[in-house]
Design an enzyme around this catalytic site. Structure first.
Site, PDB file in Angstrom:
ATOM      1  N   ASP A 186      -5.079   3.552  -4.789  1.00 56.47           N
ATOM      2  CA  ASP A 186      -5.157   4.094  -3.428  1.00 56.47           C
ATOM      3  C   ASP A 186      -6.337   5.058  -3.300  1.00 56.47           C
ATOM      4  O   ASP A 186      -6.484   5.983  -4.107  1.00 56.47           O
ATOM      5  CB  ASP A 186      -3.861   4.824  -3.098  1.00 56.47           C
ATOM      6  CG  ASP A 186      -3.668   5.072  -1.621  1.00 56.47           C
ATOM      7  OD1 ASP A 186      -4.679   5.238  -0.899  1.00 56.47           O
ATOM      8  OD2 ASP A 186      -2.512   5.105  -1.173  1.00 56.47           O
TER       9      ASP A 186
ATOM     10  N   HIS B 175       0.837  -1.195   0.000  1.00 61.49           N
ATOM     11  CA  HIS B 175       0.000   0.000   0.000  1.00 61.49           C
ATOM     12  C   HIS B 175       0.873   1.246   0.000  1.00 61.49           C
ATOM     13  O   HIS B 175       1.793   1.367   0.793  1.00 61.49           O
ATOM     14  CB  HIS B 175      -0.906  -0.011   1.236  1.00 61.49           C
ATOM     15  CG  HIS B 175      -1.712   1.225   1.384  1.00 61.49           C
ATOM     16  ND1 HIS B 175      -1.488   2.121   2.395  1.00 61.49           N
ATOM     17  CD2 HIS B 175      -2.716   1.725   0.641  1.00 61.49           C
ATOM     18  CE1 HIS B 175      -2.347   3.124   2.274  1.00 61.49           C
ATOM     19  NE2 HIS B 175      -3.088   2.903   1.215  1.00 61.49           N
TER      20      HIS B 175
ATOM     21  N   TYR C 188       9.260  13.020 -13.811  1.00 60.82           N
ATOM     22  CA  TYR C 188      10.469  12.187 -13.866  1.00 60.82           C
ATOM     23  C   TYR C 188      10.969  11.857 -12.463  1.00 60.82           C
ATOM     24  O   TYR C 188      11.339  10.719 -12.176  1.00 60.82           O
ATOM     25  CB  TYR C 188      11.584  12.890 -14.638  1.00 60.82           C
ATOM     26  CG  TYR C 188      11.430  12.932 -16.134  1.00 60.82           C
ATOM     27  CD1 TYR C 188      10.845  11.886 -16.844  1.00 60.82           C
ATOM     28  CD2 TYR C 188      11.904  14.017 -16.859  1.00 60.82           C
ATOM     29  CE1 TYR C 188      10.728  11.930 -18.228  1.00 60.82           C
ATOM     30  CE2 TYR C 188      11.793  14.076 -18.239  1.00 60.82           C
ATOM     31  CZ  TYR C 188      11.203  13.022 -18.913  1.00 60.82           C
ATOM     32  OH  TYR C 188      11.093  13.072 -20.279  1.00 60.82           O
TER      33      TYR C 188
END
Length: 144
Positions: free
Chosen positions: A63, A22, A110
């Protein structure tokens, strides 16, 4: 071969998705992305981004405890633009009950991608076909 699994989910990709916990993040990127910057590279050559994202989301919980669990890369010089590939990704997210992805400035994307558990490089040729996903939980009683 396994029953009930999308055939796009390679053994390496399945292992990465199952091993993540998680809050861990995975990034799916296009063919032009500098994918060797990451910790673990999984390649899906010939698979476009919407198809790869659909396969991942067939087994991957997004999530729900954070405000922005999915992010895409902003178009350089046009931060409010929504390229067709990103609209396609948002449609896949919606089919899985997730909110549209937020956009991150290119270098911020990035930087976030470099901390991901794995980078999945697809064969997507459209620019800005990159998405960062944060793993959620499978609640008690949910089919695991």
């Amino acid at each position: 071969m396994l029953l009930g699994l999308d055939p796009v989910l390679s053994p390496d990709l399945l292992h990465a998705l199952a091993a993540m916990g998680h809050g861990d993040r995975i990034v799916l990127v296009d063919a032009n992305y500098p994918a060797t910057r990451g910790r673990r590279l999984i390649q899906l050559p010939g698979i476009d981004m919407p198809r790869a994202l659909q396969a991942v989301l067939s087994v991957f919980p997004i999530d729900t405890f954070i405000a922005e669990p999915c992010a895409v890369m902003q178009v350089v010089g046009e931060p409010h633009a929504l390229p067709p590939v990103q609209a396609d990704m948002n449609a896949v997210l919606a089919r899985h009950g997730a909110k549209p992805a937020v956009s991150l400035e290119r270098h911020a994307f990035y930087a976030a991608a470099e901390t991901a558990y794995a980078i999945v490089q697809t064969g997507e040729r459209r620019f800005y076909g990159d998405i960062l996903l944060t793993k959620g939980v499978v609640a008690p009683g949910e089919q695991a």
